[in-house]
Structures are given as structure tokens and as C-alpha cells.
Write a protein that holds these residues in place. Structure first.
Motif, PDB file in Angstrom:
ATOM      1  N   ILE A  89      88.909 119.825  57.202  1.00 35.29           N
ATOM      2  CA  ILE A  89      87.700 119.918  58.034  1.00 35.29           C
ATOM      3  C   ILE A  89      88.071 119.851  59.514  1.00 35.29           C
ATOM      4  N   LEU A  90      88.996 118.955  59.854  1.00 34.63           N
ATOM      5  CA  LEU A  90      89.405 118.828  61.254  1.00 34.63           C
ATOM      6  C   LEU A  90      90.112 120.086  61.753  1.00 34.63           C
ATOM      7  N   SER A  91      90.734 120.834  60.851  1.00 31.81           N
ATOM      8  CA  SER A  91      91.352 122.095  61.267  1.00 31.81           C
ATOM      9  C   SER A  91      90.306 123.124  61.658  1.00 31.81           C
ATOM     10  N   LEU A  92      89.081 122.964  61.156  1.00 28.78           N
ATOM     11  CA  LEU A  92      87.977 123.859  61.499  1.00 28.78           C
ATOM     12  C   LEU A  92      87.184 123.350  62.699  1.00 28.78           C
ATOM     13  N   ASP A  93      87.060 122.026  62.807  1.00 21.72           N
ATOM     14  CA  ASP A  93      86.317 121.413  63.908  1.00 21.72           C
ATOM     15  C   ASP A  93      86.868 119.998  64.114  1.00 21.72           C
ATOM     16  N   PRO A  94      87.750 119.825  65.100  1.00 21.41           N
ATOM     17  CA  PRO A  94      88.465 118.554  65.241  1.00 21.41           C
ATOM     18  C   PRO A  94      87.588 117.328  65.475  1.00 21.41           C
ATOM     19  N   TRP A  95      86.404 117.525  66.059  1.00 20.51           N
ATOM     20  CA  TRP A  95      85.570 116.366  66.399  1.00 20.51           C
ATOM     21  C   TRP A  95      84.229 116.409  65.669  1.00 20.51           C
ATOM     22  N   HIS A  96      84.220 116.906  64.460  1.00 21.49           N
ATOM     23  CA  HIS A  96      82.970 117.047  63.711  1.00 21.49           C
ATOM     24  C   HIS A  96      82.386 115.660  63.427  1.00 21.49           C
ATOM     25  N   ARG A  97      81.202 115.418  63.970  1.00 24.34           N
ATOM     26  CA  ARG A  97      80.615 114.080  63.876  1.00 24.34           C
ATOM     27  C   ARG A  97      80.339 113.655  62.435  1.00 24.34           C
ATOM     28  N   GLU A  98      79.613 114.484  61.692  1.00 20.34           N
ATOM     29  CA  GLU A  98      79.257 114.078  60.335  1.00 20.34           C
ATOM     30  C   GLU A  98      80.494 113.878  59.465  1.00 20.34           C
ATOM     31  N   LEU A 153      90.252 106.548  64.083  1.00 22.61           N
ATOM     32  CA  LEU A 153      89.532 107.787  64.372  1.00 22.61           C
ATOM     33  C   LEU A 153      88.914 107.781  65.766  1.00 22.61           C
ATOM     34  N   SER A 154      88.382 106.648  66.178  1.00 24.41           N
ATOM     35  CA  SER A 154      87.716 106.604  67.483  1.00 24.41           C
ATOM     36  C   SER A 154      88.726 106.683  68.624  1.00 24.41           C
ATOM     37  N   GLN A 155      89.874 106.068  68.453  1.00 22.41           N
ATOM     38  CA  GLN A 155      90.864 106.054  69.531  1.00 22.41           C
ATOM     39  C   GLN A 155      91.478 107.426  69.782  1.00 22.41           C
ATOM     40  N   ARG A 156      91.472 108.285  68.764  1.00 20.94           N
ATOM     41  CA  ARG A 156      92.033 109.616  68.972  1.00 20.94           C
ATOM     42  C   ARG A 156      90.992 110.584  69.543  1.00 20.94           C
ATOM     43  N   ALA A 157      89.726 110.165  69.595  1.00 27.16           N
ATOM     44  CA  ALA A 157      88.656 111.017  70.116  1.00 27.16           C
ATOM     45  C   ALA A 157      88.584 110.904  71.637  1.00 27.16           C
ATOM     46  N   PRO A 158      88.049 111.928  72.318  1.00 31.10           N
ATOM     47  CA  PRO A 158      87.865 111.840  73.770  1.00 31.10           C
ATOM     48  C   PRO A 158      86.983 110.658  74.153  1.00 31.10           C
ATOM     49  N   ALA A 159      87.169 110.155  75.349  1.00 29.56           N
ATOM     50  CA  ALA A 159      86.430 108.970  75.797  1.00 29.56           C
ATOM     51  C   ALA A 159      84.927 109.202  75.826  1.00 29.56           C
ATOM     52  N   ASP A 160      84.506 110.452  76.048  1.00 34.42           N
ATOM     53  CA  ASP A 160      83.076 110.748  76.122  1.00 34.42           C
ATOM     54  C   ASP A 160      82.518 111.290  74.811  1.00 34.42           C
ATOM     55  N   SER A 161      83.226 111.049  73.709  1.00 34.86           N
ATOM     56  CA  SER A 161      82.787 111.537  72.400  1.00 34.86           C
ATOM     57  C   SER A 161      81.936 110.497  71.687  1.00 34.86           C
ATOM     58  N   ALA A 162      80.955 110.977  70.909  1.00 35.80           N
ATOM     59  CA  ALA A 162      80.139 110.077  70.088  1.00 35.80           C
ATOM     60  C   ALA A 162      80.973 109.397  69.011  1.00 35.80           C
ATOM     61  N   LEU A 163      82.152 109.928  68.716  1.00 36.26           N
ATOM     62  CA  LEU A 163      83.012 109.308  67.708  1.00 36.26           C
ATOM     63  C   LEU A 163      83.535 107.953  68.159  1.00 36.26           C
ATOM     64  N   ARG A 164      83.432 107.655  69.430  1.00 38.19           N
ATOM     65  CA  ARG A 164      83.810 106.330  69.914  1.00 38.19           C
ATOM     66  C   ARG A 164      82.898 105.240  69.339  1.00 38.19           C
ATOM     67  N   LEU A 165      81.768 105.651  68.765  1.00 40.76           N
ATOM     68  CA  LEU A 165      80.831 104.703  68.165  1.00 40.76           C
ATOM     69  C   LEU A 165      81.260 104.240  66.771  1.00 40.76           C
ATOM     70  N   LEU A 166      82.259 104.859  66.176  1.00 39.36           N
ATOM     71  CA  LEU A 166      82.621 104.550  64.794  1.00 39.36           C
ATOM     72  C   LEU A 166      82.912 103.067  64.558  1.00 39.36           C
ATOM     73  N   PRO A 167      83.628 102.365  65.455  1.00 36.08           N
ATOM     74  CA  PRO A 167      83.823 100.931  65.223  1.00 36.08           C
ATOM     75  C   PRO A 167      82.515 100.145  65.170  1.00 36.08           C
ATOM     76  N   LEU A 168      81.516 100.557  65.945  1.00 31.48           N
ATOM     77  CA  LEU A 168      80.228  99.875  65.898  1.00 31.48           C
ATOM     78  C   LEU A 168      79.546 100.105  64.558  1.00 31.48           C
ATOM     79  N   VAL A 169      79.724 101.288  63.989  1.00 32.28           N
ATOM     80  CA  VAL A 169      79.176 101.573  62.660  1.00 32.28           C
ATOM     81  C   VAL A 169      79.849 100.687  61.612  1.00 32.28           C
ATOM     82  N   ALA A 170      81.175 100.577  61.699  1.00 30.87           N
ATOM     83  CA  ALA A 170      81.908  99.725  60.756  1.00 30.87           C
ATOM     84  C   ALA A 170      81.504  98.265  60.908  1.00 30.87           C
TER      85      ALA A 170
END
Length: 308
Positions: free
Chosen positions: A151-160, A187-204
Motif C-alpha cells: 500500500i505504501l508503494s502506491l501512497d506512502p502517507w495513506h492515512r486510513e 510510523l509517526s516518526q517517519r511521517a512529515p512533521a505536518d502530516s496527520a500521521l503524527r497523531l498515531l501515538p495519540l490514537v494508541a
């Protein structure tokens, strides 16, 4: 307003059509997202929740076998399979086979679209795939790493995709608190600083919440979690205004973390960005979502909109 379409007015209108058994506008709403995978994932998931209890997608696929029809069949089939598995329904295995077939067909019709693969990833938690983790994770938890990598090969920062993958490590699906935190941080640390993926630790962190633990509600006040929430506030929140639809769920996790960390000034700005829209998570993890959200808004000096 608790509707998952939020301020995507096209999607909200199409939901009405889908409930009425019509798919023409659903096709148009999805066809315009062929180059916007985030919007495609969002719209197809919401529409699937509206269509899962009907025969709409089967009729659509038979009458107009487009990539959008195939995608909707995959989305609906996966929802049915997951619901059956969670309910210990005797039809669960058969429904899962149908869902896998639907995902494969959608992927063939749109090979550049990650959404069918994300739908398949949603079912990975049913079998606890044990593929080895890459280097860099303290707990090295096994999981569906190959599917996720495709999936990441198709879209590296796919939120869902990231959220689906993280959920495979939740304790309720056979994982552990430490593994979920480890994967979320990785996963969050490898994402850009302005990415919504930075929220993943808060979800966990919300997922691991245990009200029986001593000072459970004070965890968000710890420097590690407060700085995480404030960093997301400074780096991602300005980007959220540029989205084609209000990212209500992500904003809710950020607002919740800031309120719990006693950063009411920043939380107020996040609630303002949400407008009148609401999501049940993360509030439902702590009690009645309406009550919890209302309390949080009042803590920030904001009025509580009437539920819609």
C-alpha cells in the motif's frame, strides 16, 4: 453534527441517494477522486456504511462494472465480513472469502488505487498475520507488514492504511499495549512533521486507556504526551485548513489530547477548526461521547452546539 460526511456536501448528498437505492451520484462522487486517494478512501468508506445493509452495490456492479462499482463492492463486502466476524456469525468465513474476491477484483480494475488494498488490510486483524517487522522497532511485533508495504508503494502517507495497520496491534485484536505504542511511534516518526500521521501515538494512547489504573487521566499531562500534542498543534493544525473536507476525527484526537494535557487555549483553536462537526471517537472511550465532548468544550470556554 455527528454525520461522518461532515462538511463534504457532495458526500452528504450522495449518502441520501444511496439510502434511497440510487448509485448514479455515488459513481460521480467517487470518479472525481481517482487522483485524490485520501478523499477516495474517505468517501468510499462512508458510502459503504450506508450501503452495507442493501443490495445496491451488487446491482451497481452488475449494471455498470466500473472501477468505482468494484471498489464499493469491496468496501461493503469487507464491512459485512468484519461485522460477521465480530458477532461470531457462522457466515463469517464465507463473507470473508467474498470480501477477498471483491478486493482483488477492485485492485485489478484500478491497479494504481491503494483503496482496495486498504480494504483488504482491514481484514488482516482476523488472522493475526505473523510477518516479521522491519528494523527499528523495539518490540519487533509481527504483523501484515508485506501488505502494508505494498500500500505504501502506491501512497506512502495513506492515512486510513496507517490507522488500519496500527489497529492490528491493539490488545482487543490480540496485540499488546507496548506493540501498539511501538508501531505508532515508528510510523509517526517517519511521517512529515505536518502530516496527520503524527497523531498515531495519540490514537494508541487512547486505545490503551485503562480507567482502573492509578492516575489514568493524568497520563496526557506527562511531558512526553503534552509535547507530542503541542507539536501536532503547531505543525499539522495549519495544514488541516487546506483539506477538501474537515478532518473531524483527527481534530477530535488532537483536541482531546490538548484538553487532557490542560492546554485549553490550544484545544479551543482545534475545536474552532472542527466547527459544529463531531466524531464519537475518542470521546466514547471515556464514557458517553456527547457528555465527554460537551465537557471538553466547556473546559475551553466554548458553547455546546445542540446535537444534530
Amino acid at each position: 453534527m455527528w454525520h461522518p460526511a461532515a462538511d463534504d456536501r457532495v458526500l452528504a448528498s450522495v449518502c441520501v441517494d444511496v439510502r434511497a437505492g440510487r448509485y448514479r451520484y455515488a459513481y460521480e462522487a467517487l470518479a472525481e477522486t481517482r487522483s485524490d486517494f485520501a478523499l477516495r478512501a474517505h468517501r468510499s468508506l462512508v458510502l459503504a456504511s450506508e450501503a452495507a445493509g442493501t443490495d445496491l452495490v451488487e446491482r451497481w456492479l452488475a449494471e455498470e462494472p466500473t472501477p468505482e462499482a468494484a471498489l464499493m463492492w469491496a468496501r461493503v463486502a469487507v464491512q459485512r465480513a468484519l461485522r460477521a466476524a465480530d458477532a461470531l456469525d457462522e457466515r463469517a468465513e464465507a463473507l470473508e472469502r467474498i470480501a477477498l474476491t471483491a478486493c482483488d477484483r477492485a485492485a485489478v480494475l484500478a491497479p494504481e488505487d491503494p483503496t482496495p488494498w486498504v480494504a483488504k488490510l482491514a481484514m488482516a486483524r482476523l488472522h493475526r498475520l505473523r510477518e516479521p517487522a522491519p528494523q527499528g522497532l523495539l518490540t519487533a511485533p509481527p504483523g501484515p507488514w508485506r501488505l502494508f508495504a505494498h500500500i505504501l508503494s502506491l501512497d506512502p502517507w495513506h492515512r486510513e492504511a496507517h490507522h488500519r495497520f496500527l489497529s492490528c496491534f491493539f490488545t482487543r485484536y490480540g496485540g499488546s499495549v507496548n506493540a501498539a505504542w511501538d508501531v505508532a511511534a515508528f510510523l509517526s516518526q517517519r511521517a512529515p512533521a505536518d502530516s496527520a500521521l503524527r497523531l498515531l501515538p495519540l490514537v494508541a494512547l487512547v486505545e490503551s486507556y485503562n480507567p482502573t489504573q492509578l492516575l489514568a487521566d493524568r497520563i496526557w499531562e506527562q511531558p512526553q504526551w503534552r509535547s507530542t500534542a503541542l507539536s501536532i498543534y503547531h505543525n499539522w493544525l495549519p495544514e488541516a485548513a487546506r483539506y477538501r473536507f474537515t478532518p473531524v476525527l483527527d481534530l477530535a484526537y488532537l483536541a482531546h489530547a490538548l484538553v487532557m494535557a490542560q492546554c485549553e487555549f490550544e484545544a479551543r483553536a482545534v475545536f474552532t477548526a472542527m466547527g459544529p462537526y463531531a466524531s464519537r471517537m475518542p470521546w466514547s472511550a471515556f464514557g458517553d461521547p456527547v457528555e465527554q465532548l460537551s465537557r471538553a468544550r466547556r473546559a475551553c470556554g466554548l458553547p455546546v452546539p445542540r446535537p444534530d
